[in-house]
Design a protein around this motif. Sequence first.
Motif, PDB file in Angstrom:
ATOM      1  N   UNK A 187       0.746  -1.297   0.017  1.00 19.84           N
ATOM      2  CA  UNK A 187       0.003   0.018  -0.004  1.00 19.84           C
ATOM      3  C   UNK A 187       0.939   1.178   0.054  1.00 19.84           C
ATOM      4  N   UNK A 188       1.950   1.038   0.659  1.00 25.53           N
ATOM      5  CA  UNK A 188       2.698   2.420   0.847  1.00 25.53           C
ATOM      6  C   UNK A 188       3.740   2.542  -0.166  1.00 25.53           C
ATOM      7  N   UNK A 189       3.920   1.511  -1.008  1.00 24.36           N
ATOM      8  CA  UNK A 189       4.878   1.637  -2.153  1.00 24.36           C
ATOM      9  C   UNK A 189       4.934   2.695  -3.152  1.00 24.36           C
ATOM     10  N   UNK A 190       5.510   3.272  -3.499  1.00 22.18           N
ATOM     11  CA  UNK A 190       5.581   4.311  -4.514  1.00 22.18           C
ATOM     12  C   UNK A 190       6.341   4.031  -5.804  1.00 22.18           C
ATOM     13  N   UNK A 191       5.766   4.133  -6.908  1.00 15.98           N
ATOM     14  CA  UNK A 191       6.476   3.443  -8.238  1.00 15.98           C
ATOM     15  C   UNK A 191       6.653   4.991  -8.998  1.00 15.98           C
ATOM     16  N   UNK A 192       7.874   4.708  -9.966  1.00 20.08           N
ATOM     17  CA  UNK A 192       7.984   5.816 -10.852  1.00 20.08           C
ATOM     18  C   UNK A 192       6.856   6.057 -11.840  1.00 20.08           C
ATOM     19  N   UNK A 193       6.481   7.418 -12.162  1.00 21.19           N
ATOM     20  CA  UNK A 193       5.407   7.411 -12.841  1.00 21.19           C
ATOM     21  C   UNK A 193       5.235   6.702 -14.316  1.00 21.19           C
ATOM     22  N   UNK A 194       6.426   6.546 -14.924  1.00 25.44           N
ATOM     23  CA  UNK A 194       6.304   5.633 -16.414  1.00 25.44           C
ATOM     24  C   UNK A 194       6.241   4.304 -16.085  1.00 25.44           C
ATOM     25  N   UNK A 195       6.413   3.620 -15.104  1.00 29.83           N
ATOM     26  CA  UNK A 195       6.230   2.133 -14.824  1.00 29.83           C
ATOM     27  C   UNK A 195       5.213   1.821 -14.088  1.00 29.83           C
ATOM     28  N   UNK A 196       4.147   2.862 -13.920  1.00 29.94           N
ATOM     29  CA  UNK A 196       3.043   2.414 -12.939  1.00 29.94           C
ATOM     30  C   UNK A 196       2.190   1.552 -13.324  1.00 29.94           C
ATOM     31  N   UNK A 197       1.938   0.535 -12.603  1.00 34.30           N
ATOM     32  CA  UNK A 197       0.599  -0.563 -12.738  1.00 34.30           C
ATOM     33  C   UNK A 197       0.099  -0.677 -11.763  1.00 34.30           C
ATOM     34  N   UNK A 198      -0.197   0.388 -10.636  1.00 36.15           N
ATOM     35  CA  UNK A 198      -1.072   0.225  -9.573  1.00 36.15           C
ATOM     36  C   UNK A 198      -2.598   0.267 -10.158  1.00 36.15           C
TER      37      UNK A 198
ATOM     38  N   UNK B 190      -6.644   0.223  -8.095  1.00 34.62           N
ATOM     39  CA  UNK B 190      -7.316   0.901  -6.922  1.00 34.62           C
ATOM     40  C   UNK B 190      -6.995   0.193  -5.634  1.00 34.62           C
ATOM     41  N   UNK B 191      -6.797  -1.375  -5.772  1.00 34.96           N
ATOM     42  CA  UNK B 191      -6.553  -2.070  -4.566  1.00 34.96           C
ATOM     43  C   UNK B 191      -5.041  -1.636  -3.897  1.00 34.96           C
ATOM     44  N   UNK B 192      -4.435  -1.098  -4.682  1.00 25.82           N
ATOM     45  CA  UNK B 192      -3.037  -0.902  -4.079  1.00 25.82           C
ATOM     46  C   UNK B 192      -3.116   0.547  -3.228  1.00 25.82           C
ATOM     47  N   UNK B 193      -4.188   1.176  -3.304  1.00 23.25           N
ATOM     48  CA  UNK B 193      -4.341   2.748  -2.572  1.00 23.25           C
ATOM     49  C   UNK B 193      -4.155   3.611  -3.566  1.00 23.25           C
ATOM     50  N   UNK B 194      -3.967   3.465  -4.958  1.00 19.06           N
ATOM     51  CA  UNK B 194      -3.758   4.588  -5.889  1.00 19.06           C
ATOM     52  C   UNK B 194      -4.725   5.392  -5.893  1.00 19.06           C
ATOM     53  N   UNK B 195      -6.119   4.951  -5.768  1.00 22.18           N
ATOM     54  CA  UNK B 195      -7.472   5.677  -5.910  1.00 22.18           C
ATOM     55  C   UNK B 195      -7.624   6.675  -4.905  1.00 22.18           C
ATOM     56  N   UNK B 196      -7.009   6.633  -3.918  1.00 17.38           N
ATOM     57  CA  UNK B 196      -7.209   7.306  -2.442  1.00 17.38           C
ATOM     58  C   UNK B 196      -6.102   8.568  -2.319  1.00 17.38           C
ATOM     59  N   UNK B 197      -5.282   8.607  -3.468  1.00 15.22           N
ATOM     60  CA  UNK B 197      -4.263   9.749  -3.735  1.00 15.22           C
ATOM     61  C   UNK B 197      -4.942  10.872  -4.372  1.00 15.22           C
ATOM     62  N   UNK B 198      -4.663  11.960  -3.858  1.00 15.93           N
ATOM     63  CA  UNK B 198      -5.355  13.495  -4.278  1.00 15.93           C
ATOM     64  C   UNK B 198      -4.451  13.334  -5.666  1.00 15.93           C
ATOM     65  N   UNK B 199      -5.025  14.048  -6.553  1.00 19.57           N
ATOM     66  CA  UNK B 199      -4.616  14.524  -7.826  1.00 19.57           C
ATOM     67  C   UNK B 199      -4.469  15.932  -7.875  1.00 19.57           C
ATOM     68  N   UNK B 200      -3.218  16.445  -8.325  1.00 21.22           N
ATOM     69  CA  UNK B 200      -2.793  17.740  -8.201  1.00 21.22           C
ATOM     70  C   UNK B 200      -3.355  18.311  -9.543  1.00 21.22           C
ATOM     71  N   UNK B 201      -3.964  19.651  -9.494  1.00 19.46           N
ATOM     72  CA  UNK B 201      -4.620  20.294 -10.922  1.00 19.46           C
ATOM     73  C   UNK B 201      -3.494  20.432 -11.785  1.00 19.46           C
ATOM     74  N   UNK B 202      -3.807  20.329 -12.980  1.00 20.78           N
ATOM     75  CA  UNK B 202      -2.574  20.754 -13.933  1.00 20.78           C
ATOM     76  C   UNK B 202      -2.338  22.058 -13.984  1.00 20.78           C
ATOM     77  N   UNK B 203      -1.281  22.438 -14.623  1.00 19.79           N
ATOM     78  CA  UNK B 203      -0.774  24.012 -14.801  1.00 19.79           C
ATOM     79  C   UNK B 203      -1.603  24.556 -15.956  1.00 19.79           C
ATOM     80  N   UNK B 204      -2.045  25.893 -15.208  1.00 20.38           N
ATOM     81  CA  UNK B 204      -2.875  26.532 -16.383  1.00 20.38           C
ATOM     82  C   UNK B 204      -4.098  26.303 -16.034  1.00 20.38           C
TER      83      UNK B 204
END
Length: 106
Positions: free
Chosen positions: A61-72, A74-88
Amino acid sequence: MASRQTLHELPQLYSAADVATALGCSEWWVKEQARRRRIPFIKSGSGYRFTKEHVQEILNILEERPQGTSNQSPENGAARRRVRPQAGTPVVQLRARRPRRAKNVA
């Protein structure tokens, strides 16, 4: 008749302090995450207890993966993370309301 497990077959249970030491965090943090149902645990009369499988799942659950190789998933907790708004993206300015108990000043 179901076979009974002997003492040697029962899973070893770890305390919140043991898990905190293994994760390098505070015992309070482990208990708080269990209380909020964010990590798996067993609730016994003596408090929160964890098996080896629970600790492994907590690590997943606590594991962080690099963005390019993400295969997370929702069971891994990825759905609970906040998404930052895009620039602009326009920023909305919030204004505070007057407190309810404030007297009307004319």
